[in-house]
Design an enzyme around this catalytic site. Structure first.
Site, short mmCIF file in Angstrom:
data_model
loop_
_atom_site.label_atom_id
_atom_site.label_comp_id
_atom_site.label_asym_id
_atom_site.label_seq_id
_atom_site.Cartn_x
_atom_site.Cartn_y
_atom_site.Cartn_z
N LEU A 103 0.44 -0.16 -35.80
CA LEU A 103 -0.58 0.01 -34.76
C LEU A 103 -0.49 -0.86 -33.79
CD1 LEU A 103 -3.39 -0.17 -37.72
CD2 LEU A 103 -2.50 2.04 -36.63
N ASP A 130 3.19 -2.81 -40.30
CA ASP A 130 2.49 -4.04 -39.74
C ASP A 130 2.42 -5.12 -40.86
OD1 ASP A 130 1.37 -3.50 -37.10
OD2 ASP A 130 0.03 -1.88 -37.91
N ASP A 149 -3.88 -10.65 -42.25
CA ASP A 149 -4.98 -9.92 -42.40
C ASP A 149 -5.05 -9.47 -43.70
OD1 ASP A 149 -5.64 -9.55 -39.72
OD2 ASP A 149 -3.95 -8.39 -39.31
N ARG A 208 -2.82 0.41 -43.18
CA ARG A 208 -2.60 -1.07 -43.60
C ARG A 208 -3.21 -1.48 -45.22
NH1 ARG A 208 -2.81 -5.88 -39.51
NH2 ARG A 208 -1.57 -6.39 -41.16
N ARG A 233 -12.55 -3.19 -38.00
CA ARG A 233 -11.84 -3.49 -39.15
C ARG A 233 -12.65 -4.24 -40.62
NH1 ARG A 233 -6.04 -3.76 -37.77
NH2 ARG A 233 -5.87 -2.20 -35.99
N HIS A 249 -9.77 -8.26 -33.18
CA HIS A 249 -10.29 -9.22 -34.12
C HIS A 249 -11.05 -10.19 -33.60
CE1 HIS A 249 -6.45 -7.85 -36.74
NE2 HIS A 249 -7.88 -7.30 -37.57
N CYS A 294 -1.66 -14.26 -36.70
CA CYS A 294 -1.50 -12.83 -37.57
C CYS A 294 -0.22 -13.10 -38.30
CB CYS A 294 -1.38 -11.86 -36.87
SG CYS A 294 -2.25 -11.81 -35.16
C1 CIR Z 1 -2.76 -4.17 -36.39
O1 CIR Z 1 -3.29 -3.18 -35.33
O2 CIR Z 1 -3.57 -4.14 -37.33
C2 CIR Z 1 -1.68 -4.94 -36.19
N1 CIR Z 1 -0.68 -4.16 -35.34
C3 CIR Z 1 -1.90 -6.18 -35.42
C4 CIR Z 1 -2.71 -7.07 -36.33
C5 CIR Z 1 -2.78 -8.41 -35.72
N2 CIR Z 1 -3.37 -9.15 -36.76
C6 CIR Z 1 -4.46 -10.37 -36.45
O3 CIR Z 1 -4.75 -10.46 -35.19
N3 CIR Z 1 -4.70 -11.03 -37.54
#
Ligand code: CIR
Length: 253
Positions: free
Chosen positions: A18, A61, A67, A86, A131, A161, A248
């Site tokens: 994503l 991801d 996450d 996810r 989310r 986030h 992340c």
């Molecule tokens: C997403 O959109 O879920 C991933 N491409 C990026 C997640 C980033 N995660 C975070 O900031 N904890």
């Protein structure tokens, strides 16, 4: 102080994850792997024992492991990621985390992404975003309370986030976008504001009294220097193309 980190290597399919980012150049897998290795090296240099998990072909991801769980002193809260693509990542992280902690799973209708959870000493700020919902926050909060933590929720006012726009950098200070300057939740904390043209720098990571920050944000760097802490800059260009940052890519505990 953190002793451990868990990370997952990116898979060659990472660019199908994503993202809202507009790419000037296509994401480069080899470069991402190099940057990911430097990230692991930095965590090790700061004294962490890093468990490196294999890439997940079905979940592009999945190297954004933050996450999938929130680590507490005596349990790991396994999230229910808010993005359908996810959702299956949590099953994949559980065996690794079971080695360290008792697992507690967020249940429906709860949704929670670790990126929406910011710990400031013994308090968890939980962002309600696309989310993460109130039910998810409530379940995390209830588990955290049993271990002596307090918690609160707030709407996430920036893209993605909570920690996209605000992060605790130690010394009673948050590094944040200007939108957070006057928010009552953060009144008791000092603030270092990230200039609008350096937005990705807000995702700076506090690890054992040092800061890891994305490279290439000189104004933010100068402001952080005032904290008089060791600061290490890491090139994050490829994860940034997938809306990812330093926090992340690991679970720290
Ligand atoms: C997403 O959109 O879920 C991933 N491409 C990026 C997640 C980033 N995660 C975070 O900031 N904890």
């Amino acid at each position: 102080m953190f002793k451990h980190a868990v990370v997952r290597l990116p898979h060659t399919n990472f660019a199908s994850g994503l993202t809202t980012a507009v790419w000037r150049e296509k994401p480069d897998y080899e470069l991402l792997c190099r940057q990911h290795r430097q990230y692991i090296d930095a965590l090790r240099m700061l004294g962490l024992d890093v468990l490196v998990l294999d890439p997940e072909p079905d979940f592009p991801d999945a190297y954004f492991v933050e996450d999938t769980a929130v680590m507490l002193p005596s349990s790991a809260v396994i999230t229910r990621p808010g993005a359908p693509s996810r959702a299956g990542e949590t099953e994949k992280i559980m065996p690794a985390l079971r080695r360290f902690r008792r697992l507690v799973q967020v249940r429906p209708p709860g949704l929670l992404d670790g990126g929406d959870v910011m710990q400031v000493e013994t308090h968890f700020f939980i962002g309600l975003s696309n989310r993460t919902n109130q039910a998810g926050a409530q379940q995390l909060g209830a588990e955290a309370e049993t271990q002596g933590f307090t918690w609160s929720t707030e709407p996430v006012v920036v893209d993605l986030h909570l920690k996209t726009g605000i992060n605790y950098v130690g010394k009673n200070t948050v590094l944040c976008f200007a939108q957070y300057q006057d928010r009552p939740e953060y009144q008791h904390l000092a603030k270092i504001i990230v200039p609008a043209d350096e937005a990705p720098a807000a995702n700076t990571l506090l690890v054992n009294d040092a800061l890891l920050m994305p490279a290439g944000f000189p104004k933010t760097r100068q402001r952080l220097d005032a904290l008089d802490m060791p600061i290490y800059e890491l090139d994050m260009s490829e994860a940034a193309k997938m809306d990812g940052g330093l926090s992340c890519m690991s679970l720290r505990f």
